[in-house]
Design an enzyme around this catalytic site. Structure first.
Site, mmCIF file in Angstrom:
data_model
loop_
_atom_site.group_PDB
_atom_site.id
_atom_site.type_symbol
_atom_site.label_atom_id
_atom_site.label_comp_id
_atom_site.label_asym_id
_atom_site.label_seq_id
_atom_site.Cartn_x
_atom_site.Cartn_y
_atom_site.Cartn_z
ATOM 1 N N HIS A 232 -5.798 14.314 -8.726
ATOM 2 C CA HIS A 232 -5.933 12.888 -9.045
ATOM 3 C C HIS A 232 -5.133 12.486 -10.279
ATOM 4 O O HIS A 232 -4.667 11.349 -10.366
ATOM 5 C CB HIS A 232 -7.413 12.542 -9.235
ATOM 6 C CG HIS A 232 -8.182 12.531 -7.942
ATOM 7 N ND1 HIS A 232 -8.197 11.435 -7.101
ATOM 8 C CD2 HIS A 232 -8.939 13.481 -7.331
ATOM 9 C CE1 HIS A 232 -8.945 11.701 -6.044
ATOM 10 N NE2 HIS A 232 -9.402 12.928 -6.153
ATOM 11 N N ASP B 156 0.840 -1.193 0.000
ATOM 12 C CA ASP B 156 0.000 0.000 0.000
ATOM 13 C C ASP B 156 0.879 1.248 0.000
ATOM 14 O O ASP B 156 1.859 1.325 0.745
ATOM 15 C CB ASP B 156 -0.910 -0.004 1.234
ATOM 16 C CG ASP B 156 -2.035 1.012 1.130
ATOM 17 O OD1 ASP B 156 -3.084 0.675 0.553
ATOM 18 O OD2 ASP B 156 -1.851 2.152 1.618
ATOM 19 N N ASN C 8 -3.053 12.907 -3.614
ATOM 20 C CA ASN C 8 -4.217 13.289 -4.415
ATOM 21 C C ASN C 8 -4.742 14.663 -4.027
ATOM 22 O O ASN C 8 -5.097 15.481 -4.888
ATOM 23 C CB ASN C 8 -5.327 12.248 -4.253
ATOM 24 C CG ASN C 8 -5.157 11.050 -5.180
ATOM 25 O OD1 ASN C 8 -4.537 11.164 -6.227
ATOM 26 N ND2 ASN C 8 -5.697 9.915 -4.784
ATOM 27 N N ASP D 114 -2.575 9.479 -10.360
ATOM 28 C CA ASP D 114 -2.523 8.399 -11.357
ATOM 29 C C ASP D 114 -1.109 8.218 -11.887
ATOM 30 O O ASP D 114 -0.659 7.086 -12.124
ATOM 31 C CB ASP D 114 -3.472 8.711 -12.510
ATOM 32 C CG ASP D 114 -4.937 8.541 -12.142
ATOM 33 O OD1 ASP D 114 -5.208 7.989 -11.057
ATOM 34 O OD2 ASP D 114 -5.803 8.955 -12.933
ATOM 35 N N GLU E 244 -4.730 2.555 -4.116
ATOM 36 C CA GLU E 244 -3.261 2.518 -4.018
ATOM 37 C C GLU E 244 -2.763 1.179 -3.497
ATOM 38 O O GLU E 244 -1.639 1.072 -3.009
ATOM 39 C CB GLU E 244 -2.772 3.641 -3.091
ATOM 40 C CG GLU E 244 -3.147 3.503 -1.625
ATOM 41 C CD GLU E 244 -4.497 4.084 -1.269
ATOM 42 O OE1 GLU E 244 -4.671 4.498 -0.110
ATOM 43 O OE2 GLU E 244 -5.389 4.121 -2.145
#
Length: 331
Positions: free
Chosen positions: A203, A190, A198, A207, A233
């Site tokens: 965002h 993670d 973010n 990405d 994630e």
């Protein structure tokens, strides 16, 4: 069975598959039944033209999968180089009263895949036409299958494919090849503070981080390790036939490599991981819970670290709710 019905039967068979390896097996079997070749295989090379997988069909009904010690002859190398230089889809070479045909199945910067068929006689025009048609159908169906099994953003396998892959590992030879010191492992990985990334950068930037992390995953882990994006994630890695130390070294190598990703105006990217042994007699939902508990411990104890489930068991911090295969009824 007539020739046309036989062809339709083979097309029906390999387009019924929902697994890339079974699809490859069906293609090899179909072409074997039509051409009766001396040898037939699918050879996969990485971006550096190194052989990373070979699938060949034995005389029986089983496929031989090789990931190491793959021998590629000089003549085969020369033929593949010729195909790539002149951007060909196929090539026929005659040698020692035999014919070998090379067919491009997939080409990209990361992966090149070829179907290689060795025959006693040169295929007739009708046989060549049939094979070309089957390869066209195979290519289209393989693309559709890949789209269904991969995560759109990262190109890794998706969560749905994880469920199917786990079942295959239970049913296959993943455990019969193990020694006392080597075993299989599940790691849940993670990204730390991904919400902050973010919120701070947006965002689209998030990405981009996920794409970079996925690239490092591919570069770090071995060809036969299985890499999944579970969503958000979170990533899952299935590793086969490693000692505990080899597993720890591999995941820690990934952890340190992620920190080297350079993203403008961002703090160093870090990951936390939880790892557990993949036991054949324990249901995979329980195994995922064990790895998740180890991940939670990593998150609660400084992040940017890896934790094995047995470490928190020894410390008396784990909840053991084991489910074995016999405890589950499948409908």
């Amino acid at each position: 069975m007539s020739i046309s019905n036989n062809i339709l039967h083979h097309i029906e068979n390999f387009t019924a598959q929902r697994d890339k390896e079974l699809l490859a097996f069906s293609l090899l079997k179909s072409i074997r039944d039509i051409l009766n070749p001396i040898r037939i295989s699918i050879l996969t090379l990485n971006g550096q033209d190194e052989p990373i997988m070979e699938i060949s069909l034995s005389n029986g009904e089983s496929c031989d999968y090789r990931y190491q010690d793959i021998k590629v002859s000089d003549s085969t190398r020369a033929s593949l180089d010729y195909i790539n230089t002149w951007h060909l889809d196929e090539l026929m070479k005659a040698h020692d009263d035999q014919y070998t045909s090379f067919h491009v199945l997939q080409q990209s910067r990361q992966l090149n895949q070829y179907l290689i068929i060795t025959l006693d006689n040169k295929p007739s025009r009708s046989e060549s036409y049939i094979i070309k048609g089957m390869l066209s159908i195979y290519s289209n169906f393989s693309s559709l299958l890949a789209d269904a099994q991969t995560d759109e953003l990262t190109g890794l396998m998706n969560r749905k494919t994880f469920e199917e892959s786990i079942i295959k590992l239970y049913q296959g030879s993943a455990f019969s090849e193990l020694t006392d010191s080597h075993t299989n492992w599940i790691a849940i990985i993670d990204l730390d503070h991904f919400k902050v990334i973010n919120d701070k950068a947006g965002h689209l930037y998030g990405d981009e981080v996920l794409i970079h992390v996925s690239r490092v995953l591919r570069q770090t882990f071995r060809q036969d390790d299985m890499l999944f994006r579970f969503g958000g994630e979170e990533f899952v890695v299935l590793m086969r036939n490693l000692t505990r130390q080899e597993c720890a070294d591999l995941v820690d190598q990934f952890r340190t490599s992620v920190q080297e990703i350079a993203m403008h105006d961002l703090e160093p990217i870090t990951i936390s991981a939880g790892i557990c042994e993949f036991l054949n007699d324990t249901f995979h939902i329980t195994l995922m819970d064990h790895a998740d508990q180890a991940l939670y411990y990593s998150k609660q104890n400084g992040r940017n670290r890896i934790t094995f489930y047995d470490e928190i068991v020894e410390a008396g911090l784990a909840k053991q709710n084991n489910v074995t295969h016999g405890d589950i009824d499948f409908f």
